[in-house]
Design a protein around this motif. Sequence first.
Motif, PDB file in Angstrom:
ATOM      1  N   ALA A   1      55.053  33.853  56.348  1.00  0.00           N
ATOM      2  CA  ALA A   1      55.552  35.219  56.543  1.00  0.00           C
ATOM      3  C   ALA A   1      54.581  36.241  55.951  1.00  0.00           C
ATOM      4  O   ALA A   1      54.311  37.284  56.561  1.00  0.00           O
ATOM      5  CB  ALA A   1      56.930  35.364  55.910  1.00  0.00           C
TER       6      ALA A   1
ATOM      7  N   ASP B   1      51.504  36.346  58.218  1.00  0.00           N
ATOM      8  CA  ASP B   1      51.810  37.083  59.445  1.00  0.00           C
ATOM      9  C   ASP B   1      51.761  38.579  59.188  1.00  0.00           C
ATOM     10  O   ASP B   1      51.229  39.353  59.999  1.00  0.00           O
ATOM     11  CB  ASP B   1      53.197  36.700  59.963  1.00  0.00           C
ATOM     12  CG  ASP B   1      53.237  35.289  60.537  1.00  0.00           C
ATOM     13  OD1 ASP B   1      52.161  34.745  60.847  1.00  0.00           O
ATOM     14  OD2 ASP B   1      54.348  34.739  60.668  1.00  0.00           O
ATOM     15  N   CYS B   2      52.332  38.995  58.058  1.00  0.00           N
ATOM     16  CA  CYS B   2      52.358  40.412  57.695  1.00  0.00           C
ATOM     17  C   CYS B   2      50.945  40.945  57.494  1.00  0.00           C
ATOM     18  O   CYS B   2      50.582  42.007  58.005  1.00  0.00           O
ATOM     19  CB  CYS B   2      53.195  40.599  56.432  1.00  0.00           C
ATOM     20  SG  CYS B   2      53.253  42.293  55.793  1.00  0.00           S
TER      21      CYS B   2
END
Length: 290
Positions: A50, A53-54
């Motif tokens: 996550a 991805d950010c």
Amino acid sequence: NDQSGCTGDAQCQWREECHRRDGNNGGQCDGQCQGTFQNCTYDSTGQCQAALDCLMSQDGCGDDQACLAQCVGNVTDATAWTMLDSIFSCFRQCEQGQSCSDDCRAAVVRAGQSYGLRRCAALADRPAELECGGDPLASGSIAVVAGNRVAAQLTGANPYTLYTVGFLHDASMASYTALGVVGTDGSGNTAYAGLVCAVDNAADLASCSSGAAAAVAAPMGWYGRFVLHSRGPYRTAAPACYNTVASTCDSDPSHAFANPPTTNVSALLQFVTCSGCNISDSANNTNNTN
């Protein structure tokens, strides 16, 4: 960043960014990052992926402190931090023109740091008196986690195996200090959260995952390398037989390990930390268990 064709695919974006740093000529940064951009797959919480991805969804985020803080702000799991830090380490090395070579540099032990593991047998500069074991390792690292405890992450090592974690202060094996033990599960991956524990039986090894006092403190400020020796199998798959001083198939995990502590530290050393790198060693992997 030239990340065309990578929409929604952080691993592809990461690879393209490393490729761009090399001037799109497939240089050393590209090669290094190829080996680390999949590290988040070893984090079962999804926090590492996550955060990645950010970071990759916003151009220049890695160089923007506010953006970086936002992306990593929800990473609380020690494994996720270890995997994410290995990617950051690779990126920093790329920017500085460094590479993860076979010389396996020593490092100072500091809070929050992660040190990638390599198989001893793959090192070109190991001491002449050192006898390497043959345990496999797909990837791994040693990290200093919350409370300055030592945590080990092993992927693809021997299953249900007990490893002694120690610290080598310099190139001489005479400067070795034993710290504790860590065990693997049936897949050869770290069991019990990976905390390195000063215990002598499987029951205490399992309870150590809760952060019990048996989890060993990191040797803060020491300079050298973490090293792992194999003590052999400590249990079997369910229904578990524990390898203890009472029996090779003991139903009581509170009995002491049959595997004796490491005494000849020059023999059967399996894994060694290398500063700043979390290197996948699958290309040099073997399946023997010398």
